[in-house]
Enzyme design. Structure first.
Site, PDB file in Angstrom:
ATOM      1  N   ASP A  30       0.848  -1.193   0.000  1.00 11.61           N
ATOM      2  CA  ASP A  30       0.000   0.000   0.000  1.00 11.61           C
ATOM      3  C   ASP A  30       0.885   1.245   0.000  1.00 11.61           C
ATOM      4  OD1 ASP A  30      -3.227   0.474   0.997  1.00 11.61           O
ATOM      5  OD2 ASP A  30      -1.832   2.173   1.090  1.00 11.61           O
ATOM      6  N   ASN A  86     -13.090  -3.278   2.037  1.00  9.32           N
ATOM      7  CA  ASN A  86     -14.119  -2.246   2.159  1.00  9.32           C
ATOM      8  C   ASN A  86     -15.038  -2.292   0.933  1.00  9.32           C
ATOM      9  OD1 ASN A  86     -12.943  -1.270   4.579  1.00  9.32           O
ATOM     10  ND2 ASN A  86     -11.440  -0.111   3.407  1.00  9.32           N
ATOM     11  N   GLN A  93     -14.927   2.541   1.005  1.00  9.71           N
ATOM     12  CA  GLN A  93     -14.085   2.147  -0.132  1.00  9.71           C
ATOM     13  C   GLN A  93     -13.647   3.376  -0.922  1.00  9.71           C
ATOM     14  OE1 GLN A  93     -15.956  -0.660  -2.822  1.00  9.71           O
ATOM     15  NE2 GLN A  93     -14.036  -1.066  -3.912  1.00  9.71           N
ATOM     16  N   VAL A  95     -10.885   2.972  -3.558  1.00  9.54           N
ATOM     17  CA  VAL A  95     -10.498   2.485  -4.884  1.00  9.54           C
ATOM     18  C   VAL A  95     -11.457   1.359  -5.272  1.00  9.54           C
ATOM     19  CG1 VAL A  95      -8.677   1.444  -6.275  1.00  9.54           C
ATOM     20  CG2 VAL A  95      -8.080   3.113  -4.496  1.00  9.54           C
ATOM     21  N   HIS A  99     -10.125  -5.339  -3.440  1.00  9.57           N
ATOM     22  CA  HIS A  99      -8.813  -5.621  -2.844  1.00  9.57           C
ATOM     23  C   HIS A  99      -8.982  -6.063  -1.409  1.00  9.57           C
ATOM     24  CE1 HIS A  99      -9.746  -1.313  -2.548  1.00  9.57           C
ATOM     25  NE2 HIS A  99      -9.166  -1.326  -1.352  1.00  9.57           N
ATOM     26  N   HIS A 101      -7.015  -5.918   2.043  1.00  8.25           N
ATOM     27  CA  HIS A 101      -5.894  -5.355   2.789  1.00  8.25           C
ATOM     28  C   HIS A 101      -5.336  -6.453   3.700  1.00  8.25           C
ATOM     29  CE1 HIS A 101      -7.013  -0.948   2.253  1.00  8.25           C
ATOM     30  NE2 HIS A 101      -8.166  -1.521   1.956  1.00  8.25           N
TER      31      HIS A 101
END
Ligand code: 5GP
Ligand code: ZN
Length: 110
Positions: A30, A86, A93, A95, A99, A101
Site C-alpha cells: 500500500d 471495504n 471504499q 479504490v 482488494h 488489505h
C-alpha cells in the site's frame, strides 16, 4: 478499465512494489501504509468490490483467499495478520477495484 489505478498496476503502466503475482491476482505494498506491514491483494480481473461479485467469480475468490496467508507470511507475518475489504461508500471504499488489505506488525484488538 483504463481509469482504474489498480488495473494500471496490473497492466504495468502504474508503478507499484509488487510482492506476489500469479495468473489471477497480484499483491503489492500500500502506498500509504496504516501498519508496519500493509499489503493489498487484488484480482487481475476488474471487479468493483464484493457486492459486484458474480457466481462465475467463485473460483477466483477461493484462489485469492487461499493465497492470503502465504503472502502475509512472506512479509514476516507468521504470527497472524488482519484482513480487511471495504465495500462501497458505506464501507469507506476509496479504490473501486476489489482488494483485500493485509495488515500486520502492530495490530491492536478490534
Ligand atoms: P480502500 O479505502 O479502497 O479500501 O483502500 C484503498 C487503498 O489503496 C488505500 O489503503 C490507499 O492507501 C491505497 N492506494 C491508493 N492509491 C494507491 C496507489 O497508487 N498505489 C498503491 N500501492 N496504493 C494505493
Ligand atoms: Zn480495475
Amino acid at each position: 478499465m483504463t481509469d482504474c489505478i489498480f488495473c494500471k498496476i496490473v497492466e504495468g503502466t502504474l508503478a507499484a512494489d509488487i510482492i506476489y503475482e500469479d495468473d489471477f491476482c497480484i499483491a503489492f505494498k500500500d502506498l500509504y501504509p496504516k501498519a508496519p506491514v500493509h499489503v493489498l491483494v487484488i484480482p487481475k480481473k476488474h471487479i468493483e468490490n464484493l457486492a459486484a461479485l458474480r457466481a462465475e467469480d467463485q473460483p477466483l475468490m477461493g484462489h485469492m483467499l487461499l493465497k492470503l496467508t502465504g503472502i502475509a507470511e512472506s512479509q514476516g507475518l507468521e504470527d497472524g495478520f488482519r484482513t480487511i475489504t471495504n465495500t462501497g461508500p458505506g464501507g469507506g471504499q476509496e479504490v473501486y477495484h476489489l482488494h483485500f488489505h493485509i495488515l500486520g506488525g502492530n495490530i491492536k484488538p478490534a
